[in-house]
Design a protein around this motif. Structure first.
Motif, short mmCIF file in Angstrom:
data_model
loop_
_atom_site.label_atom_id
_atom_site.label_comp_id
_atom_site.label_asym_id
_atom_site.label_seq_id
_atom_site.Cartn_x
_atom_site.Cartn_y
_atom_site.Cartn_z
N LYS A 30 -56.68 12.00 -44.40
CA LYS A 30 -57.06 11.75 -42.06
C LYS A 30 -55.46 12.25 -41.95
N THR A 31 -55.91 13.56 -41.48
CA THR A 31 -55.35 14.54 -40.49
C THR A 31 -54.67 14.39 -39.13
N GLN A 32 -54.89 13.78 -38.79
CA GLN A 32 -55.78 13.61 -37.35
C GLN A 32 -54.80 12.28 -37.23
N TYR A 33 -53.43 12.91 -36.28
CA TYR A 33 -52.50 11.59 -35.59
C TYR A 33 -53.03 11.75 -33.85
N VAL A 34 -52.97 10.18 -34.15
CA VAL A 34 -53.11 8.98 -32.13
C VAL A 34 -51.66 8.92 -31.84
N GLU A 35 -51.13 9.25 -31.39
CA GLU A 35 -50.21 8.76 -30.47
C GLU A 35 -50.74 7.49 -29.05
N ILE A 36 -50.36 5.99 -29.39
CA ILE A 36 -50.09 5.24 -28.53
C ILE A 36 -49.14 5.05 -27.02
N THR A 37 -48.96 5.12 -26.41
CA THR A 37 -47.94 5.48 -25.35
C THR A 37 -48.91 4.01 -24.51
N VAL A 38 -47.22 3.10 -25.17
CA VAL A 38 -47.49 1.93 -24.49
C VAL A 38 -47.12 1.25 -22.82
N ASP A 39 -47.81 1.30 -22.04
CA ASP A 39 -47.51 1.09 -20.81
C ASP A 39 -47.67 -0.51 -20.36
N ARG A 40 -48.36 -1.59 -21.19
CA ARG A 40 -47.89 -2.81 -20.73
C ARG A 40 -48.01 -3.81 -22.10
N ILE A 41 -47.07 -4.71 -22.34
CA ILE A 41 -47.53 -5.48 -23.85
C ILE A 41 -47.42 -7.13 -23.44
N GLU A 48 -44.62 17.97 -33.33
CA GLU A 48 -45.13 16.71 -33.39
C GLU A 48 -45.56 15.86 -34.58
N ILE A 49 -46.42 16.99 -34.91
CA ILE A 49 -46.57 16.01 -36.89
C ILE A 49 -46.50 16.75 -37.42
N LEU A 50 -45.25 17.56 -37.39
CA LEU A 50 -44.07 17.14 -38.22
C LEU A 50 -43.71 15.74 -38.37
N ARG A 51 -42.69 15.97 -37.81
CA ARG A 51 -42.45 14.59 -36.91
C ARG A 51 -43.23 13.23 -37.45
N ALA A 52 -44.30 13.18 -36.75
CA ALA A 52 -45.06 12.19 -37.41
C ALA A 52 -45.09 11.57 -39.49
N ASP A 53 -45.18 13.34 -40.22
CA ASP A 53 -45.39 13.49 -41.04
C ASP A 53 -44.21 12.22 -41.47
N GLN A 54 -42.60 12.30 -41.51
CA GLN A 54 -42.16 11.52 -42.05
C GLN A 54 -42.20 10.39 -41.30
N ALA A 55 -42.84 9.58 -40.56
CA ALA A 55 -43.18 8.03 -39.95
C ALA A 55 -43.84 7.75 -41.40
N PRO A 56 -42.99 5.56 -41.69
CA PRO A 56 -43.43 5.23 -42.98
C PRO A 56 -44.85 4.59 -42.65
N LEU A 57 -46.18 5.59 -42.17
CA LEU A 57 -47.38 5.09 -41.68
C LEU A 57 -47.92 5.09 -42.95
N GLN A 58 -48.42 3.23 -43.34
CA GLN A 58 -49.20 3.05 -44.57
C GLN A 58 -50.31 3.44 -44.17
N PRO A 59 -51.68 4.14 -45.13
CA PRO A 59 -52.92 4.19 -44.63
C PRO A 59 -53.32 2.71 -45.91
N TRP A 60 -53.94 2.35 -44.62
CA TRP A 60 -55.23 0.87 -45.02
C TRP A 60 -56.49 1.30 -45.90
N LEU A 96 -48.08 4.46 -33.76
CA LEU A 96 -48.93 6.31 -34.12
C LEU A 96 -50.28 5.87 -35.13
N LEU A 97 -50.74 6.31 -35.03
CA LEU A 97 -51.91 6.09 -36.19
C LEU A 97 -52.68 7.30 -36.50
N ARG A 98 -52.85 7.25 -38.35
CA ARG A 98 -53.66 8.38 -38.70
C ARG A 98 -55.90 7.88 -38.52
#
Lengths: 142, 142
Positions: free
Chosen positions: A115-126, A98-110, A51-53
């Motif tokens: 920043k009001t938009q959340y972007v979620e990456i669904t990882v398919d390869r690592i 999903e935005i309310l759930r994202a608001d609960q994430a411990p996401l530190q802004p650099w 998750l990123l903002r």
């Protein structure tokens, strides 16, 4: 390349390192013009998501054109290093729940901007690699 | 986004920071599938080039398909950070003279493996930003 010097991680090891990560670089591409942005993230290893903002801007406009992204994070000392690469599809969160759930994430802004938009990456390869850092072996001049 | 928190660098400042850089991330894209590789580099600010060395593999095969690349380097503490992004075209050095010149560059390999191919990026765009790191301002819930 000698495997003594570069060790490929297992997927589990790569997720373990990614899981604690709060900062890295997002790679995007529009019409095969690649770009990189430093980003703060919150990784949910069990959901396989990152998750990123972000504010409105280049990152978001890239995603509208091409949802394929790559996230990279690394750490190194003068002797050892590691790098983890996670590839997947990104989407802007739009649902209220999903935005309310994202608001609960411990996401530190650099950076302390709004920043009001959340972007979620669904990882398919690592993938991940560990490196031992040292002088290069002598090259044979033919 | 408040300009108090993110300051765009001048091109000269960005080159000055890039000039001392020996490590960063190379972003490539093949058919709009972006990828990132950690790389050691030697920057020649006067020639506007970034030199890196690589073994045969993914990085090189990407360049054969798409020469557009991006190089990113950053540094940060818990309070401040900066990031420089340089975009340009990459090519594999093939001439004997240019390879001999590249051999003289103080290019530290990140890992002690034999890497005989040089890649040179000719930078056509550079940008840099400085960040003050801190808590995000309160978001207004509408």
């Amino acid at each position: 390349m000698s495997t003594d010097d570069v060790a490929v991680m297992t997927t589990d090891d790569a997720w373990r390192l990614l899981d604690g990560c709060v900062f890295g670089r997002l790679g995007v591409s529009v019409h095969d013009d690649p770009d990189i942005f430093p980003v703060n993230v919150h990784v949910d290893a069990s959901a396989r998501t990152i998750l990123l903002r972000t504010a409105e801007g280049t990152k978001l406009s890239s995603l509208a054109v091409n949802e394929r992204v790559v996230f990279e994070t690394d750490a190194f000392t003068s002797r050892v290093g590691w790098s983890v690469i996670a590839k997947g599809r990104a989407r802007v969160l739009v649902g209220t729940d999903e935005i309310l759930r994202a608001d609960q994430a411990p996401l530190q802004p650099w950076i302390p901007t709004l920043k009001t938009q959340y972007v979620e990456i669904t990882v398919d390869r690592i993938s991940g690699r560990r490196f031992a850092i040292g002088p290069e072996p002598e090259r044979i001049v033919s």
